[in-house]
Design an enzyme around this catalytic site. Structure first.
Site, PDB file in Angstrom:
ATOM      1  N   SER A  63      37.787 -53.768  67.497  1.00 47.53           N
ATOM      2  CA  SER A  63      38.452 -55.058  67.302  1.00 47.53           C
ATOM      3  C   SER A  63      39.947 -54.981  67.597  1.00 47.53           C
ATOM      4  CB  SER A  63      38.251 -55.560  65.867  1.00 47.53           C
ATOM      5  OG  SER A  63      36.889 -55.590  65.557  1.00 47.53           O
TER       6      SER A  63
HETATM    7  N1  SAM Z   1      35.053 -52.505  63.114  1.00 50.49           N
HETATM    8  C1  SAM Z   1      34.771 -51.902  64.388  1.00 50.49           C
HETATM    9  C2  SAM Z   1      35.864 -50.984  64.836  1.00 50.49           C
HETATM   10  O1  SAM Z   1      36.877 -50.891  64.163  1.00 50.49           O
HETATM   11  O2  SAM Z   1      35.668 -50.343  65.883  1.00 50.49           O
HETATM   12  C3  SAM Z   1      34.475 -52.917  65.449  1.00 50.49           C
HETATM   13  C4  SAM Z   1      33.200 -53.590  65.243  1.00 50.49           C
HETATM   14  S1  SAM Z   1      32.458 -54.348  66.627  1.00 50.49           S
HETATM   15  C5  SAM Z   1      33.464 -55.729  66.874  1.00 50.49           C
HETATM   16  C6  SAM Z   1      31.041 -54.981  65.776  1.00 50.49           C
HETATM   17  C7  SAM Z   1      30.038 -53.932  65.406  1.00 50.49           C
HETATM   18  O3  SAM Z   1      29.059 -54.529  64.560  1.00 50.49           O
HETATM   19  C8  SAM Z   1      29.282 -53.374  66.588  1.00 50.49           C
HETATM   20  O4  SAM Z   1      29.448 -51.985  66.647  1.00 50.49           O
HETATM   21  C9  SAM Z   1      27.824 -53.758  66.312  1.00 50.49           C
HETATM   22  O5  SAM Z   1      26.888 -52.799  66.757  1.00 50.49           O
HETATM   23  C10 SAM Z   1      27.838 -53.880  64.804  1.00 50.49           C
HETATM   24  N2  SAM Z   1      26.766 -54.667  64.213  1.00 50.49           N
HETATM   25  C11 SAM Z   1      26.233 -55.841  64.636  1.00 50.49           C
HETATM   26  N3  SAM Z   1      25.281 -56.241  63.786  1.00 50.49           N
HETATM   27  C12 SAM Z   1      25.219 -55.317  62.790  1.00 50.49           C
HETATM   28  C13 SAM Z   1      24.441 -55.184  61.599  1.00 50.49           C
HETATM   29  N4  SAM Z   1      23.503 -56.069  61.229  1.00 50.49           N
HETATM   30  N5  SAM Z   1      24.650 -54.108  60.816  1.00 50.49           N
HETATM   31  C14 SAM Z   1      25.572 -53.179  61.141  1.00 50.49           C
HETATM   32  N6  SAM Z   1      26.319 -53.251  62.260  1.00 50.49           N
HETATM   33  C15 SAM Z   1      26.164 -54.315  63.057  1.00 50.49           C
END
Ligand code: SAM
Length: 237
Positions: A63
């Site tokens: 992000s």
């Molecule tokens: N916070 C992260 C970072 O600092 O790198 C960025 C997150 S990225 C925008 C969103 C993440 O949410 C992705 O890696 C995706 O695989 C994960 N994601 C989506 N749905 C999810 C779920 N139900 N449970 C856990 N992770 C999930």
């Protein structure tokens, strides 16, 4: 291009965070401390301190720094807090949160990303973060309640299981909307059965995929009541 990442980080905190309204000294200090260049995909280090999301493995993103800081500030994360992050991705936001909170659980649905994030966090010494693999829309009822829950992916609605895993006084920050854009929603648990909701503005996140959010094909998953323990797993050693 300078590779003095510390200087770039200080500049990012001044220009993209403090100047745009991030006030908390805890958040600014944490953003100044965590080396974002260690969390981006190899080859993207030179862009680590631009205020933008960047691609990571498994087609996901790390992000934008401003959004990470704004979500942590909105969640009012304090020293001593027990925090859940849904969507660990690279592990960057979890590392920032861990500089303020006592303990962080970060859930990621892609095992390959969770493994990378856990290895990075261990190498960098963030030993108060536990990375789990699983569907974070279910939360982690076995270690709830939480002072703060941050969801780093966009959900069609506030996931009920997460709301219910807040302490009274706890705060959930979650992007809610469709695939194109969401409103950043701050939910405060005022009492066991009373919640306040505030719209913090428009954001754009990758979709939250799980039983309480979207399906892989982009359709809305059924909102099913949960029972028993979550199916999240600890990473194998
Ligand atoms: N916070 C992260 C970072 O600092 O790198 C960025 C997150 S990225 C925008 C969103 C993440 O949410 C992705 O890696 C995706 O695989 C994960 N994601 C989506 N749905 C999810 C779920 N139900 N449970 C856990 N992770 C999930």
């Amino acid at each position: 291009m300078s590779t003095d990442f510390k200087a770039q980080r200080d500049r990012m905190v001044g220009t993209h965070l403090a100047a745009r309204g991030i006030r908390g000294s805890g958040v600014l200090g944490a953003m100044r401390a965590v080396p974002r260049e260690q969390f981006v995909r190899e080859g993207f280090e030179q862009y680590a301190y631009e205020d933008s999301a960047l691609p990571i493995e498994a087609g996901q993103t790390i992000s934008q720094p401003y959004i990470v800081a704004a979500m942590i500030e909105a969640a009012e994360v304090q020293p001593g807090d027990h925090v859940l992050e849904v969507g660990a991705g690279s592990g960057y936001a979890a590392a920032v949160i861990s500089c303020i909170a006592e303990h962080v659980i970060a859930i990621e649905r892609h095992p390959s990303l969770a493994k990378l994030a856990a290895a990075r966090l261990t190498t960098l010494g963030y030993d108060n973060v536990e990375v789990r693999v699983g569907d974070g829309t279910r939360g982690t009822p076995e270690v709830a309640p939480f002072d703060a829950i941050l969801v780093s992916a966009g959900s069609p609605e506030v996931p009920e299981a997460l709301r219910d895993q807040l302490k009274v006084g706890g705060i959930l920050v979650v992007p809610v909307g469709d695939a194109d854009q969401q409103k950043l929603c701050k939910v405060t648990r005022l009492a066991a059965d009373r919640f306040a909701e505030e719209n913090l503005g428009t954001v754009k996140f990758v979709p939250l995929i799980g039983t309480q959010a979207w399906r892989e094909d982009g359709s809305r998953a059924a909102s099913v009541p949960l029972s028993g323990a979550s199916r999240n797993q600890n990473l194998p050693e």
